[in-house]
Design a protein around this motif. Sequence first.
Motif, PDB file in Angstrom:
ATOM      1  N   LEU A 122       0.860  -1.179   0.000  1.00 50.66           N
ATOM      2  CA  LEU A 122       0.000   0.000   0.000  1.00 50.66           C
ATOM      3  C   LEU A 122       0.899   1.233   0.000  1.00 50.66           C
ATOM      4  O   LEU A 122       1.590   1.509   0.976  1.00 50.66           O
ATOM      5  CB  LEU A 122      -0.896  -0.021   1.239  1.00 50.66           C
ATOM      6  N   ASP A 123       0.922   1.952  -1.110  1.00 53.44           N
ATOM      7  CA  ASP A 123       1.801   3.111  -1.239  1.00 53.44           C
ATOM      8  C   ASP A 123       1.226   4.316  -0.502  1.00 53.44           C
ATOM      9  O   ASP A 123       0.017   4.562  -0.528  1.00 53.44           O
ATOM     10  CB  ASP A 123       2.006   3.472  -2.712  1.00 53.44           C
ATOM     11  N   LEU A 124       2.125   5.070   0.120  1.00 51.49           N
ATOM     12  CA  LEU A 124       1.706   6.290   0.793  1.00 51.49           C
ATOM     13  C   LEU A 124       1.466   7.406  -0.215  1.00 51.49           C
ATOM     14  O   LEU A 124       2.186   7.512  -1.208  1.00 51.49           O
ATOM     15  CB  LEU A 124       2.791   6.753   1.773  1.00 51.49           C
ATOM     16  N   PRO A 125       0.459   8.252   0.024  1.00 45.85           N
ATOM     17  CA  PRO A 125       0.285   9.423  -0.837  1.00 45.85           C
ATOM     18  C   PRO A 125       1.403  10.429  -0.603  1.00 45.85           C
ATOM     19  O   PRO A 125       2.046  10.441   0.457  1.00 45.85           O
ATOM     20  CB  PRO A 125      -1.069   9.988  -0.398  1.00 45.85           C
ATOM     21  N   GLY A 126       1.635  11.281  -1.589  1.00 46.75           N
ATOM     22  CA  GLY A 126       2.721  12.242  -1.489  1.00 46.75           C
ATOM     23  C   GLY A 126       2.608  13.167  -0.292  1.00 46.75           C
ATOM     24  O   GLY A 126       3.622  13.537   0.319  1.00 46.75           O
ATOM     25  N   TYR A 127       1.364  13.532   0.079  1.00 44.13           N
ATOM     26  CA  TYR A 127       1.202  14.490   1.172  1.00 44.13           C
ATOM     27  C   TYR A 127       1.459  13.872   2.546  1.00 44.13           C
ATOM     28  O   TYR A 127       1.489  14.582   3.564  1.00 44.13           O
ATOM     29  CB  TYR A 127      -0.200  15.118   1.146  1.00 44.13           C
ATOM     30  N   LEU A 128       1.656  12.555   2.617  1.00 46.02           N
ATOM     31  CA  LEU A 128       1.995  11.917   3.886  1.00 46.02           C
ATOM     32  C   LEU A 128       3.391  11.298   3.865  1.00 46.02           C
ATOM     33  O   LEU A 128       3.790  10.647   4.832  1.00 46.02           O
ATOM     34  CB  LEU A 128       0.971  10.830   4.229  1.00 46.02           C
ATOM     35  N   SER A 129       4.124  11.502   2.793  1.00 47.17           N
ATOM     36  CA  SER A 129       5.462  10.930   2.659  1.00 47.17           C
ATOM     37  C   SER A 129       6.506  11.901   3.214  1.00 47.17           C
ATOM     38  O   SER A 129       6.262  13.097   3.347  1.00 47.17           O
ATOM     39  CB  SER A 129       5.767  10.621   1.196  1.00 47.17           C
ATOM     40  N   GLY A 130       7.663  11.363   3.490  1.00 50.77           N
ATOM     41  CA  GLY A 130       8.767  12.192   3.944  1.00 50.77           C
ATOM     42  C   GLY A 130       8.720  12.486   5.427  1.00 50.77           C
ATOM     43  O   GLY A 130       7.757  12.159   6.126  1.00 50.77           O
ATOM     44  N   PRO A 131       9.775  13.129   5.935  1.00 51.42           N
ATOM     45  CA  PRO A 131       9.852  13.445   7.363  1.00 51.42           C
ATOM     46  C   PRO A 131       9.271  14.816   7.685  1.00 51.42           C
ATOM     47  O   PRO A 131       9.078  15.653   6.809  1.00 51.42           O
ATOM     48  CB  PRO A 131      11.362  13.421   7.632  1.00 51.42           C
ATOM     49  N   VAL A 132       9.000  15.009   8.968  1.00 50.69           N
ATOM     50  CA  VAL A 132       8.600  16.320   9.480  1.00 50.69           C
ATOM     51  C   VAL A 132       9.570  16.662  10.608  1.00 50.69           C
ATOM     52  O   VAL A 132      10.024  15.781  11.349  1.00 50.69           O
ATOM     53  CB  VAL A 132       7.140  16.301   9.986  1.00 50.69           C
ATOM     54  N   THR A 133       9.937  17.924  10.709  1.00 49.77           N
ATOM     55  CA  THR A 133      10.889  18.356  11.730  1.00 49.77           C
ATOM     56  C   THR A 133      10.145  18.749  13.001  1.00 49.77           C
ATOM     57  O   THR A 133       9.309  19.651  12.990  1.00 49.77           O
ATOM     58  CB  THR A 133      11.735  19.535  11.238  1.00 49.77           C
ATOM     59  N   LEU A 134      10.462  18.067  14.095  1.00 53.77           N
ATOM     60  CA  LEU A 134       9.851  18.325  15.393  1.00 53.77           C
ATOM     61  C   LEU A 134      10.754  19.244  16.214  1.00 53.77           C
ATOM     62  O   LEU A 134      11.911  19.456  15.851  1.00 53.77           O
ATOM     63  CB  LEU A 134       9.625  17.000  16.128  1.00 53.77           C
ATOM     64  N   PRO A 135      10.234  19.807  17.301  1.00 53.12           N
ATOM     65  CA  PRO A 135      11.081  20.632  18.168  1.00 53.12           C
ATOM     66  C   PRO A 135      12.337  19.877  18.614  1.00 53.12           C
ATOM     67  O   PRO A 135      12.282  18.683  18.929  1.00 53.12           O
ATOM     68  CB  PRO A 135      10.171  20.933  19.367  1.00 53.12           C
ATOM     69  N   GLY A 136      13.449  20.559  18.637  1.00 52.54           N
ATOM     70  CA  GLY A 136      14.711  19.923  18.965  1.00 52.54           C
ATOM     71  C   GLY A 136      15.459  19.409  17.760  1.00 52.54           C
ATOM     72  O   GLY A 136      16.492  18.752  17.897  1.00 52.54           O
ATOM     73  N   GLY A 137      14.909  19.688  16.556  1.00 54.01           N
ATOM     74  CA  GLY A 137      15.571  19.250  15.339  1.00 54.01           C
ATOM     75  C   GLY A 137      15.395  17.781  15.021  1.00 54.01           C
ATOM     76  O   GLY A 137      16.150  17.213  14.222  1.00 54.01           O
ATOM     77  N   ILE A 138      14.394  17.146  15.639  1.00 55.52           N
ATOM     78  CA  ILE A 138      14.160  15.712  15.404  1.00 55.52           C
ATOM     79  C   ILE A 138      13.354  15.548  14.124  1.00 55.52           C
ATOM     80  O   ILE A 138      12.288  16.153  13.971  1.00 55.52           O
ATOM     81  CB  ILE A 138      13.397  15.097  16.587  1.00 55.52           C
ATOM     82  N   GLU A 139      13.855  14.739  13.219  1.00 56.79           N
ATOM     83  CA  GLU A 139      13.114  14.429  11.995  1.00 56.79           C
ATOM     84  C   GLU A 139      12.426  13.087  12.163  1.00 56.79           C
ATOM     85  O   GLU A 139      13.065  12.083  12.482  1.00 56.79           O
ATOM     86  CB  GLU A 139      14.051  14.411  10.786  1.00 56.79           C
ATOM     87  N   TYR A 140      11.117  13.098  11.950  1.00 52.88           N
ATOM     88  CA  TYR A 140      10.324  11.890  12.166  1.00 52.88           C
ATOM     89  C   TYR A 140       9.379  11.722  10.989  1.00 52.88           C
ATOM     90  O   TYR A 140       8.845  12.718  10.473  1.00 52.88           O
ATOM     91  CB  TYR A 140       9.542  12.019  13.476  1.00 52.88           C
ATOM     92  N   PRO A 141       9.153  10.477  10.545  1.00 52.47           N
ATOM     93  CA  PRO A 141       8.254  10.276   9.390  1.00 52.47           C
ATOM     94  C   PRO A 141       6.870  10.872   9.627  1.00 52.47           C
ATOM     95  O   PRO A 141       6.235  10.616  10.661  1.00 52.47           O
ATOM     96  CB  PRO A 141       8.194   8.745   9.259  1.00 52.47           C
ATOM     97  N   LEU A 142       6.402  11.648   8.667  1.00 50.71           N
ATOM     98  CA  LEU A 142       5.107  12.308   8.790  1.00 50.71           C
ATOM     99  C   LEU A 142       3.980  11.294   8.940  1.00 50.71           C
ATOM    100  O   LEU A 142       3.033  11.512   9.705  1.00 50.71           O
ATOM    101  CB  LEU A 142       4.870  13.204   7.569  1.00 50.71           C
ATOM    102  N   TYR A 143       4.075  10.183   8.215  1.00 52.63           N
ATOM    103  CA  TYR A 143       2.982   9.214   8.263  1.00 52.63           C
ATOM    104  C   TYR A 143       2.859   8.584   9.648  1.00 52.63           C
ATOM    105  O   TYR A 143       1.755   8.410  10.172  1.00 52.63           O
ATOM    106  CB  TYR A 143       3.183   8.123   7.219  1.00 52.63           C
ATOM    107  N   ARG A 144       3.982   8.244  10.268  1.00 55.83           N
ATOM    108  CA  ARG A 144       3.933   7.656  11.611  1.00 55.83           C
ATOM    109  C   ARG A 144       3.366   8.658  12.614  1.00 55.83           C
ATOM    110  O   ARG A 144       2.610   8.282  13.520  1.00 55.83           O
ATOM    111  CB  ARG A 144       5.324   7.194  12.033  1.00 55.83           C
TER     112      ARG A 144
END
Length: 306
Positions: A122-144
């Motif tokens: 099941l492929d993720l849509p583009g708007y849920l792909s990639g990481p998001v930057t959280l406070p503290g500079g933590i990059e975490y997958p947007l979908y998770r």
Amino acid sequence: MTPILFIEQVLNGLQFGVMLFLMAAGLTLVFGVMGLINLAHGSLYMVGAFAAAAVAGATGSFLLALMAALTAAAAAGALVELVVIRRLYARDHLDQVLATFALILIFSEGTRWAFGSFPLFLDLPGYLSGPVTLPGGIEYPLYRLTLIVTGLVIAAGLFWLISGTRLGIRIRAGESDREMIAALGVDISKLYTVVFALGAALAGLAGAMVGAIQSVQVGMGEPVLILAFVVIVIGGIGSIKGALVGALLVGLTDTLGGLLLPEVFKLFMETSAASSTGSALASMLIYILMAGVLIWKPQGLFGGQT
């Protein structure tokens, strides 16, 4: 181990926990209200995952895939309740176990016949792909991160449904005294069908959402079902609050245990087997947690509470 890695693993544990909650919530509703041991609950998780993968592959729409998972799992749950489960309420738990185990085999072979033995993706849509930057500079997958937020929103909605709606009042009354609410004019058969379909829909949604992280394959629901049973034993049978707390505890214990224990064993054991020993013990942690809770509170953390 860096603080960023630790925080990422905490978030992974929360994501795992809220997905377990979607499974365990339906299971604890069915067991608490109906007194039914449903081993086929994991098959409804699988139905949702396959429905989502099939619709996403045909339409390319992730939202339609989620709607298909909800619809297919709820419909399968309602059908199973009407055709099979309804005949088991007055039977003992052994009959329920045998009948729902047979349903596992039927669902597994039916899914293999319909979709084949190879995994689907099941492929993720583009708007849920990639990481998001959280406070503290933590990059975490947007979908998770979306899974965590969505699971908590659904948990809040389920709490509202159970505690603040007419249907919720009937569900809680049915859990306490089904004969009395039947005598008061509530159609208990219809209520059971609604509860079973609701639990199935939650399981199907969990399967669809997790299906975007791992492959969708026959038999994927059984390992999750075992963990869901652990969750409701820890939280207390019939308790939605207990299902949420238990699911988060199991998710965090499983994820952080797998990260921390091998490192701890490396500090105290200067052998090549230290890491494997820690990993083996980490896989047992959730069952040790369950045993500890049962020794402390045999009814679970929130046994007897909604």
